[in-house]
Design a protein around this motif. Sequence first.
Motif, PDB file in Angstrom:
ATOM      1  N   UNK A  85     105.900  21.663 127.360  1.00 28.48           N
ATOM      2  CA  UNK A  85     106.124  22.444 126.126  1.00 28.48           C
ATOM      3  C   UNK A  85     107.565  22.327 125.639  1.00 28.48           C
ATOM      4  N   UNK A  86     108.390  21.605 126.363  1.00 30.61           N
ATOM      5  CA  UNK A  86     109.750  21.346 125.901  1.00 30.61           C
ATOM      6  C   UNK A  86     109.691  20.628 124.561  1.00 30.61           C
ATOM      7  N   UNK A  87     110.284  21.240 123.548  1.00 32.50           N
ATOM      8  CA  UNK A  87     110.159  20.713 122.184  1.00 32.50           C
ATOM      9  C   UNK A  87     110.999  21.571 121.251  1.00 32.50           C
ATOM     10  N   UNK A  88     111.016  21.176 119.988  1.00 37.92           N
ATOM     11  CA  UNK A  88     111.606  22.025 118.958  1.00 37.92           C
ATOM     12  C   UNK A  88     110.471  22.581 118.098  1.00 37.92           C
ATOM     13  N   UNK A  89     110.539  23.862 117.844  1.00 39.68           N
ATOM     14  CA  UNK A  89     109.458  24.565 117.143  1.00 39.68           C
ATOM     15  C   UNK A  89     109.975  25.069 115.804  1.00 39.68           C
ATOM     16  N   UNK A  90     109.203  24.797 114.759  1.00 44.55           N
ATOM     17  CA  UNK A  90     109.592  25.187 113.412  1.00 44.55           C
ATOM     18  C   UNK A  90     108.524  26.090 112.794  1.00 44.55           C
ATOM     19  N   UNK A  91     108.980  27.206 112.284  1.00 38.27           N
ATOM     20  CA  UNK A  91     108.119  28.082 111.504  1.00 38.27           C
ATOM     21  C   UNK A  91     108.248  27.662 110.039  1.00 38.27           C
ATOM     22  N   UNK A  92     107.165  27.763 109.281  1.00 38.43           N
ATOM     23  CA  UNK A  92     107.215  27.372 107.872  1.00 38.43           C
ATOM     24  C   UNK A  92     106.315  28.276 107.050  1.00 38.43           C
ATOM     25  N   UNK A  93     106.674  28.475 105.799  1.00 41.25           N
ATOM     26  CA  UNK A  93     105.903  29.337 104.911  1.00 41.25           C
ATOM     27  C   UNK A  93     105.695  28.647 103.579  1.00 41.25           C
ATOM     28  N   UNK A  94     104.520  28.886 103.019  1.00 34.15           N
ATOM     29  CA  UNK A  94     104.167  28.315 101.731  1.00 34.15           C
ATOM     30  C   UNK A  94     103.537  29.412 100.910  1.00 34.15           C
ATOM     31  N   UNK A  95     104.168  29.768  99.811  1.00 38.80           N
ATOM     32  CA  UNK A  95     103.584  30.784  98.949  1.00 38.80           C
ATOM     33  C   UNK A  95     102.315  30.241  98.316  1.00 38.80           C
ATOM     34  N   UNK A  96     101.251  31.012  98.333  1.00 38.85           N
ATOM     35  CA  UNK A  96      99.988  30.522  97.786  1.00 38.85           C
ATOM     36  C   UNK A  96     100.093  30.306  96.281  1.00 38.85           C
ATOM     37  N   UNK A  97     101.046  31.001  95.658  1.00 41.25           N
ATOM     38  CA  UNK A  97     101.233  30.807  94.228  1.00 41.25           C
ATOM     39  C   UNK A  97     101.932  29.500  93.922  1.00 41.25           C
ATOM     40  N   UNK A  98     102.563  28.943  94.871  1.00 45.48           N
ATOM     41  CA  UNK A  98     103.240  27.664  94.684  1.00 45.48           C
ATOM     42  C   UNK A  98     102.756  26.673  95.710  1.00 45.48           C
ATOM     43  N   UNK A  99     103.477  25.639  95.910  1.00 40.56           N
ATOM     44  CA  UNK A  99     103.028  24.640  96.865  1.00 40.56           C
ATOM     45  C   UNK A  99     104.202  23.998  97.578  1.00 40.56           C
ATOM     46  N   UNK A 100     105.248  24.781  97.843  1.00 45.06           N
ATOM     47  CA  UNK A 100     106.443  24.231  98.470  1.00 45.06           C
ATOM     48  C   UNK A 100     106.584  24.830  99.864  1.00 45.06           C
ATOM     49  N   UNK A 101     106.509  23.973 100.857  1.00 53.46           N
ATOM     50  CA  UNK A 101     106.603  24.421 102.243  1.00 53.46           C
ATOM     51  C   UNK A 101     108.063  24.558 102.622  1.00 53.46           C
ATOM     52  N   UNK A 102     108.465  25.761 103.021  1.00 50.14           N
ATOM     53  CA  UNK A 102     109.847  26.038 103.425  1.00 50.14           C
ATOM     54  C   UNK A 102     109.901  26.239 104.924  1.00 50.14           C
ATOM     55  N   UNK A 103     110.799  25.513 105.572  1.00 48.27           N
ATOM     56  CA  UNK A 103     110.924  25.572 107.025  1.00 48.27           C
ATOM     57  C   UNK A 103     112.069  26.473 107.455  1.00 48.27           C
ATOM     58  N   UNK A 104     111.912  27.067 108.623  1.00 49.31           N
ATOM     59  CA  UNK A 104     113.011  27.738 109.282  1.00 49.31           C
ATOM     60  C   UNK A 104     113.907  26.710 109.950  1.00 49.31           C
ATOM     61  N   UNK A 105     114.980  27.187 110.571  1.00 41.23           N
ATOM     62  CA  UNK A 105     115.954  26.288 111.173  1.00 41.23           C
ATOM     63  C   UNK A 105     115.539  25.678 112.499  1.00 41.23           C
ATOM     64  N   UNK A 106     114.450  26.165 113.074  1.00 42.55           N
ATOM     65  CA  UNK A 106     113.950  25.594 114.313  1.00 42.55           C
ATOM     66  C   UNK A 106     114.485  26.300 115.549  1.00 42.55           C
ATOM     67  N   UNK A 107     113.696  26.265 116.613  1.00 39.44           N
ATOM     68  CA  UNK A 107     114.102  26.783 117.921  1.00 39.44           C
ATOM     69  C   UNK A 107     113.848  25.697 118.957  1.00 39.44           C
ATOM     70  N   UNK A 108     114.893  25.330 119.669  1.00 36.54           N
ATOM     71  CA  UNK A 108     114.756  24.337 120.730  1.00 36.54           C
ATOM     72  C   UNK A 108     114.383  25.050 122.023  1.00 36.54           C
ATOM     73  N   UNK A 109     113.269  24.641 122.584  1.00 40.96           N
ATOM     74  CA  UNK A 109     112.778  25.253 123.820  1.00 40.96           C
ATOM     75  C   UNK A 109     112.871  24.232 124.940  1.00 40.96           C
TER      76      UNK A 109
END
Lengths: 113, 116
Positions: A85-109
Amino acid sequence: AQSVSQHNHHVILSEAASLELGCNYSYGGTVNLFWYVQYPGQHLQLLLKYFSGDPLVKGIKGFEAEFIKSKFSFNLRKPSVQWSDTAEYFCAVNATAGNKLTFGGGTRVLVKP
Amino acid sequence: EAGVAQSPRYKIIEKRQSVAFWCNPISGHATLYWYQQILGQGPKLLIQFQNNGVVDDSQLPKDRFSAERLKGVDSTLKIQPAKLEDSAVYLCASSAHPGQGNEKLFFGSGTQLSVL
């Protein structure tokens, strides 16, 4: 504009420990939420996603995430991690009203064997 | 199925030079994205295409960056002239079902650019 915050930049833990990665977003409307993972030397790939229904989402490799709308959070969890499971993990959000995926800065595990 | 193909894998240039990156999405994927990932940060969307049309280029520095997807399949991203702060990994991604916002993105391996 939407934004995503991941509070932990680095996490180090031992095998079999439990993992929880925090993710908070800022957007007032309806959102789709994602966790992507990047294993060493590999490309980004989808771990799990939420867009409606049960706020507890199960993904691949034993990961799950819970959407708490009142807290604008989508935390990722795994009860017992493995060295793989060693990896970098990114959370991302996409508003349903739009279509642009925005990422967080990431967490290195880093999972120590 | 074949994944998203990107080339080159690495590129080193001096500032003020030009550089171009190429991406071939998964066959049949209508939507193509270019992201910039600076070291220690998450990917940032530069431009999104729907077939050969631009859907979003609000974060593309248009004075130096350009992108095209002329035939609605592969795409090129160009930087001219490059600056030191352009050093990053440039990721290409594609998705099959546009417009819903909940679609899965498939990413390529990226092009790592170093501007000296």
